[in-house]
Design a protein around this motif. Structure first.
Motif, PDB file in Angstrom:
ATOM      1  N   UNK A 191       0.818  -1.226   0.000  1.00 33.27           N
ATOM      2  CA  UNK A 191       0.000   0.000   0.000  1.00 33.27           C
ATOM      3  C   UNK A 191       0.845   1.267   0.000  1.00 33.27           C
ATOM      4  N   UNK A 192       1.995   1.241   0.663  1.00 32.87           N
ATOM      5  CA  UNK A 192       2.828   2.440   0.791  1.00 32.87           C
ATOM      6  C   UNK A 192       3.909   2.517  -0.282  1.00 32.87           C
ATOM      7  N   UNK A 193       3.790   1.700  -1.319  1.00 30.64           N
ATOM      8  CA  UNK A 193       4.842   1.670  -2.348  1.00 30.64           C
ATOM      9  C   UNK A 193       5.040   3.025  -3.009  1.00 30.64           C
ATOM     10  N   UNK A 194       3.931   3.686  -3.413  1.00 33.98           N
ATOM     11  CA  UNK A 194       4.048   4.989  -4.070  1.00 33.98           C
ATOM     12  C   UNK A 194       4.675   6.008  -3.142  1.00 33.98           C
ATOM     13  N   UNK A 195       4.243   6.014  -1.888  1.00 31.60           N
ATOM     14  CA  UNK A 195       4.811   6.940  -0.897  1.00 31.60           C
ATOM     15  C   UNK A 195       6.304   6.702  -0.717  1.00 31.60           C
ATOM     16  N   UNK A 209      -1.454  13.370 -17.016  1.00 26.62           N
ATOM     17  CA  UNK A 209      -1.797  12.390 -15.985  1.00 26.62           C
ATOM     18  C   UNK A 209      -0.892  12.503 -14.763  1.00 26.62           C
ATOM     19  N   UNK A 210      -0.049  13.502 -14.744  1.00 24.70           N
ATOM     20  CA  UNK A 210       0.917  13.601 -13.661  1.00 24.70           C
ATOM     21  C   UNK A 210       0.259  14.007 -12.355  1.00 24.70           C
ATOM     22  N   UNK A 211       0.496  13.238 -11.307  1.00 25.06           N
ATOM     23  CA  UNK A 211       0.058  13.555  -9.954  1.00 25.06           C
ATOM     24  C   UNK A 211       1.216  13.228  -9.016  1.00 25.06           C
ATOM     25  N   UNK A 212       1.338  13.939  -7.948  1.00 26.88           N
ATOM     26  CA  UNK A 212       2.406  13.657  -6.995  1.00 26.88           C
ATOM     27  C   UNK A 212       3.746  14.213  -7.431  1.00 26.88           C
ATOM     28  N   UNK A 213       4.794  13.723  -6.820  1.00 23.93           N
ATOM     29  CA  UNK A 213       6.127  14.293  -7.017  1.00 23.93           C
ATOM     30  C   UNK A 213       6.691  13.935  -8.392  1.00 23.93           C
ATOM     31  N   UNK A 214       7.259  14.937  -9.048  1.00 22.35           N
ATOM     32  CA  UNK A 214       7.918  14.785 -10.342  1.00 22.35           C
ATOM     33  C   UNK A 214       9.394  15.095 -10.171  1.00 22.35           C
ATOM     34  N   UNK A 215      10.239  14.278 -10.731  1.00 20.46           N
ATOM     35  CA  UNK A 215      11.681  14.509 -10.655  1.00 20.46           C
ATOM     36  C   UNK A 215      12.053  15.769 -11.419  1.00 20.46           C
ATOM     37  N   UNK A 216      12.796  16.641 -10.786  1.00 22.36           N
ATOM     38  CA  UNK A 216      13.232  17.864 -11.462  1.00 22.36           C
ATOM     39  C   UNK A 216      14.203  17.552 -12.593  1.00 22.36           C
ATOM     40  N   UNK A 217      14.996  16.488 -12.428  1.00 31.06           N
ATOM     41  CA  UNK A 217      15.898  16.079 -13.498  1.00 31.06           C
ATOM     42  C   UNK A 217      15.113  15.589 -14.703  1.00 31.06           C
ATOM     43  N   UNK A 218      14.073  14.768 -14.448  1.00 32.15           N
ATOM     44  CA  UNK A 218      13.255  14.263 -15.541  1.00 32.15           C
ATOM     45  C   UNK A 218      12.537  15.406 -16.254  1.00 32.15           C
ATOM     46  N   UNK A 219      12.053  16.384 -15.504  1.00 33.37           N
ATOM     47  CA  UNK A 219      11.387  17.530 -16.114  1.00 33.37           C
ATOM     48  C   UNK A 219      12.355  18.288 -17.011  1.00 33.37           C
ATOM     49  N   UNK A 279      -5.209  21.277 -11.664  1.00 32.21           N
ATOM     50  CA  UNK A 279      -4.429  21.971 -10.623  1.00 32.21           C
ATOM     51  C   UNK A 279      -3.329  21.088 -10.043  1.00 32.21           C
ATOM     52  N   UNK A 280      -3.611  19.792  -9.875  1.00 29.14           N
ATOM     53  CA  UNK A 280      -2.602  18.883  -9.321  1.00 29.14           C
ATOM     54  C   UNK A 280      -1.396  18.752 -10.251  1.00 29.14           C
ATOM     55  N   UNK A 281      -1.653  18.787 -11.553  1.00 29.71           N
ATOM     56  CA  UNK A 281      -0.563  18.713 -12.524  1.00 29.71           C
ATOM     57  C   UNK A 281       0.280  19.975 -12.470  1.00 29.71           C
ATOM     58  N   UNK A 282      -0.379  21.127 -12.420  1.00 32.21           N
ATOM     59  CA  UNK A 282       0.348  22.399 -12.317  1.00 32.21           C
ATOM     60  C   UNK A 282       1.201  22.421 -11.054  1.00 32.21           C
ATOM     61  N   UNK A 283       0.638  21.956  -9.956  1.00 29.12           N
ATOM     62  CA  UNK A 283       1.378  21.942  -8.695  1.00 29.12           C
ATOM     63  C   UNK A 283       2.599  21.039  -8.798  1.00 29.12           C
ATOM     64  N   UNK A 284       2.431  19.852  -9.386  1.00 32.57           N
ATOM     65  CA  UNK A 284       3.522  18.899  -9.508  1.00 32.57           C
ATOM     66  C   UNK A 284       4.655  19.455 -10.371  1.00 32.57           C
ATOM     67  N   UNK A 285       4.295  20.065 -11.511  1.00 32.09           N
ATOM     68  CA  UNK A 285       5.302  20.608 -12.427  1.00 32.09           C
ATOM     69  C   UNK A 285       6.049  21.776 -11.794  1.00 32.09           C
ATOM     70  N   UNK A 286       5.329  22.700 -11.170  1.00 30.26           N
ATOM     71  CA  UNK A 286       5.995  23.868 -10.594  1.00 30.26           C
ATOM     72  C   UNK A 286       6.824  23.507  -9.365  1.00 30.26           C
TER      73      UNK A 286
END
Length: 320
Positions: free
Chosen positions: A59-63, A143-153, A178-185
């Motif tokens: 259950x906590x794999x994504x976290x 489809x991006x939600x949650x943390x995005x790698x700054x290197x990958x971006x 909004x969640x996508x905008x938050x993740x990207x920024x």
């Protein structure tokens, strides 16, 4: 000693007992991962190894993956500056200012990202003549939600003369969540020195999210009475979300309206006067970026000089 130097230690239950026998000193960033979180011995073992969290798998794999990704990247610091740019009315020149501001920052050697937050604006990459540059667009992050790698971006985006750009594909588009905008920024704030976001006058949920993430918002207003009245409404919207709202007045003033008078009427601090550049419209139509020696670039250079900007160390991945 490797355990003491690691940014994060994730110990599975089978190895944690052996780790506990070594009586490691307590330190931040220790996690006990287990598929049987209800076992009586689990939390005693977590205490013995100094774990701050117990990750119940699967259950906590994504976290857990996000915690591991966060440990490999720099955190947001004062080195980053995120600036939003909005027009006080249509055709105010906000997109041109945003593009020139980002280009000026990139030419100074600052790691810079230009974000097109206006889905109906026609594409800010066109202002720079970079619409054919290969790389990801907003739809690739839909489809991006949650943390995005700054290197990958950083590595996925189109680049033009040292400037990273996130814009839109041509044709029909879907709004950004909004969640996508938050993740990207959030990723941008971790990976770039300067982030410039071009936003529409009519705020969407995503652009409100962007405003909340910025350090400063500039409203561009032509030196005209009607434009100032329209900008007052835009400013009222922006004040709900942004922490630092400033005015940029675009000349010339056909009726002699003074920039400080406009600033007083809008109850905004004056960030500067954006000079007219007759060559700019022609250059944009030809797909040419704003001239490095033009008056608008000079304005952007002066503006950036007044900001507390520092060069962020470049990101290096484990593979490199």
């Amino acid at each position: 000693s490797a355990d003491r130097e690691a940014a994060l230690v994730a110990a599975v239950r089978e190895l944690a007992a052996e780790l506990a026998d070594c009586a490691p000193p307590h330190r931040p960033g220790v996690i006990l991962a287990t598929a049987d979180p209800d076992a009586e011995s689990v939390y005693r073992l977590a205490v013995d190894i100094g774990a701050q969290d117990v990750a119940a798998l699967p259950d906590a794999e994504t976290w857990l993956v996000e915690r591991m990704a966060a440990a490999t990247e720099p955190s947001v610091s004062d080195a980053n500056t995120t600036i939003a740019v909005m027009g006080g009315r249509g055709g105010a020149g906000a997109s041109v200012l945003a593009a020139t501001l980002a280009s000026s920052a990139a030419r100074r050697g600052l790691r810079t990202l230009l974000v097109d937050g206006d889905p109906l604006g026609g594409g800010i990459d066109l202002v720079l003549g970079a619409e054919r540059a290969p790389g990801a667009r907003w739809s690739d992050y839909s489809e991006r939600r949650g943390r995005l790698s700054s290197t990958a971006l950083h590595d996925s985006l189109p680049a033009h003369e040292g400037l990273a750009i996130l814009s839109w594909h041509r044709g029909a588009i879907d709004p950004v969540a909004p969640e996508t905008m938050r993740s990207v920024l959030d990723a941008a704030a971790r990976g770039f020195d300067v982030v410039v976001v071009d936003l529409p006058r009519q705020l969407t949920d995503a652009s409100a999210e962007a405003l909340a993430a910025t350090d400063m918002t500039l409203i561009v207003v032509p030196a005209e009475v009607r434009a100032a009245v329209a900008a007052d409404r835009v400013a009222d919207q922006a004040r709900r979300y942004t922490r630092d709202l400033r005015l940029v007045v675009r000349g010339p003033a056909p009726g002699g309206l003074k920039p400080d008078v406009i600033a007083e009427s809008l109850r905004l601090p004056l960030a500067g006067v954006m000079p007219a550049d007759r060559r700019l419209a022609t250059a944009i139509e030809r797909g040419e970026p704003p001239a490095t020696g033009g008056p608008l670039n000079a304005f952007c250079t002066r503006f950036l000089t007044g900001l507390p900007l520092t060069h962020r160390p470049r990101i290096h991945t484990q593979a490199s």
